[in-house]
Design an enzyme around this catalytic site. Structure first.
Site, PDB file in Angstrom:
ATOM      1  N   ARG A 232     188.004  41.530  -6.490  1.00 41.88           N
ATOM      2  CA  ARG A 232     187.698  40.492  -5.800  1.00 41.88           C
ATOM      3  C   ARG A 232     186.442  40.784  -5.201  1.00 41.88           C
ATOM      4  O   ARG A 232     186.320  40.990  -4.223  1.00 41.88           O
ATOM      5  CB  ARG A 232     188.113  39.276  -5.049  1.00 41.88           C
ATOM      6  CG  ARG A 232     189.757  38.539  -6.259  1.00 41.88           C
ATOM      7  CD  ARG A 232     188.869  38.232  -7.557  1.00 41.88           C
ATOM      8  NE  ARG A 232     190.016  36.924  -8.210  1.00 41.88           N
ATOM      9  CZ  ARG A 232     190.496  37.299  -9.811  1.00 41.88           C
ATOM     10  NH1 ARG A 232     189.206  37.886  -9.812  1.00 41.88           N
ATOM     11  NH2 ARG A 232     190.597  37.050 -10.295  1.00 41.88           N
ATOM     12  N   HIS A 280     180.377  39.520 -13.050  1.00 39.73           N
ATOM     13  CA  HIS A 280     182.135  39.371 -13.284  1.00 39.73           C
ATOM     14  C   HIS A 280     182.485  39.569 -14.622  1.00 39.73           C
ATOM     15  O   HIS A 280     183.317  38.260 -15.380  1.00 39.73           O
ATOM     16  CB  HIS A 280     182.537  37.993 -12.577  1.00 39.73           C
ATOM     17  CG  HIS A 280     184.297  38.043 -12.405  1.00 39.73           C
ATOM     18  ND1 HIS A 280     184.489  37.607 -11.071  1.00 39.73           N
ATOM     19  CD2 HIS A 280     184.962  38.337 -12.800  1.00 39.73           C
ATOM     20  CE1 HIS A 280     185.934  37.352 -11.230  1.00 39.73           C
ATOM     21  NE2 HIS A 280     186.301  38.088 -12.121  1.00 39.73           N
TER      22      HIS A 280
END
Ligand code: NDP
Length: 317
Positions: A232, A280
């Site tokens: 993350r 991502h």
């Protein structure tokens, strides 16, 4: 967990609503019998006991007060837990691998080839129609440390070990994997980092792991270090990374996740010569495998048998 045998209503919600029809079709193809329900603006709660969600709004958990179990269509549950709105009695179940682990291992192996063999030089040479040459790269010169040895990290570790990289891994509890030097907890962190030339982060985001990739960490790595962040964005202190790239503490970074996503147009990462970014995409969701896994877990839940992937709310993952 408890379960009934009456017709099962499943509440579906995704931040990308166009996904939901496909999810429902796959669950039906798996032979799961259920009635899909949806939240409608201006209407009260659906009364569903079970939900299948991806990035749900906090309001959903306020309103849907009959929920007993929530299946998250993703491995990371940080967004749901951070909002701090999921009632204690509601079970939260995450995806386990479901096709992501192999994709993420592939991403890391690709990044390792780019980094260790400096593949960019051959793309540049092609532009010049130049037949470049290369020296042998010794994988033993590139020890890789993997932060997080769970479902995904252990698969990445196995992939890298099979290619001859010296692989180290770090987890909360002591783990043991063939071909991986394992370290655990705060006590093992410094030694783990000090022997790593590349750090691959695939931790869950919790209060303990936020900014684990910081200036001290970078300064403790072997010289010429690289960071690969596929966990993350908030695992990484972005300012510290930029400073350490610019002062030579680190040689490069491959980043798939960011503190703010989409990455703002003005962010220095976009044009930094030592940074490679991807949007991502390292572990895109394989809807077929994800829904097959959820179908099996829903059946286990209905039968009152144990199911894996239940989130430990106190540990935060
Ligand atoms: P798991 O729960 O299977 O594994 C988590 C690992 O992290 C475990 O080894 C765990 O230790 C370790 N860990 C957790 N907290 C700490 C801590 N405080 N200190 C040291 N180690 C810790 O998760 P997954 O492998 O399925 O997924 C990991 C994360 O990857 C997700 O939470 C998500 O954030 C990210 N992800 C990113 C994707 C992307 O596209 N970029 C896609 C999918 C996932 P222990 O073994 O002791 O439990």
């Amino acid at each position: 967990m408890s379960a009934g045998v009456s017709s099962l209503e499943i509440l579906f919600h995704s931040i990308r609503p166009e996904q939901v029809e496909n999810w429902i079709q796959i669950l039906r193809d798996e032979g799961l019998e259920f009635t899909p329900v949806y939240r409608q603006p201006g209407q009260g709660p659906t009364g569903a006991r079970l939900a299948v969600v991806w990035m749900p709004p906090a309001q959903l958990f306020h309103d849907e007060d009959r929920l007993e179990v929530v299946f998250n269509v993703g491995a990371g549950v940080d967004a749901i837990l951070e909002a701090n709105v999921l009632p204690e009695q509601v079970d939260l179940v995450r995806l386990e691998d479901s096709g992501m682990a192999a994709k993420m291992a592939e991403y890391v192996i690709h990044a390792m080839a780019e980094i260790t063999r400096n593949m960019g030089q051959f793309r540049d040479a092609q532009q010049q129609r130049a037949w470049a040459s290369a020296e042998h790269v010794y994988t033993e010169d590139w020890p890789v440390g993997i932060l997080g040895l769970g479902v995904i990290g252990s698969k990445i570790a196995a992939g890298l070990a099979s290619m001859g990289y010296p692989v180290r891994g770090w987890s909360r509890r002591q783990r043991h994997f063939d071909g991986v030097e394992c370290f655990a907890g705060e006590d093992g962190f410094n030694e783990f980092v000090a022997g790593s030339r590349v750090l691959v982060n695939v931790l869950p985001l919790t209060p303990e792991t936020r900014h684990v990739l910081n200036r001290d960490t970078f300064g403790n790595m072997l010289p010429g270090g690289h960071i690969i962040n596929i966990g993350r964005g908030e695992h990484l202190d972005e300012d510290a990374l930029l400073a350490c790239l610019d002062d030579g503490t680190l040689a490069g970074a491959t980043l798939d996740v960011f503190t703010t996503e989409p990455l703002p147009h003005s962010h220095p990462f976009w044009t930094h010569p030592k940074v490679v970014i991807t949007p991502h995409i390292s572990g895109t969701t394989n809807a077929r495998l994800a829904m097959r896994q959820i179908a099996a877990k829903v059946r286990a839940w209905r039968a009152g048998t144990p199911l894996t992937g239940a989130v430990d709310r106190r540990a935060g993952y």
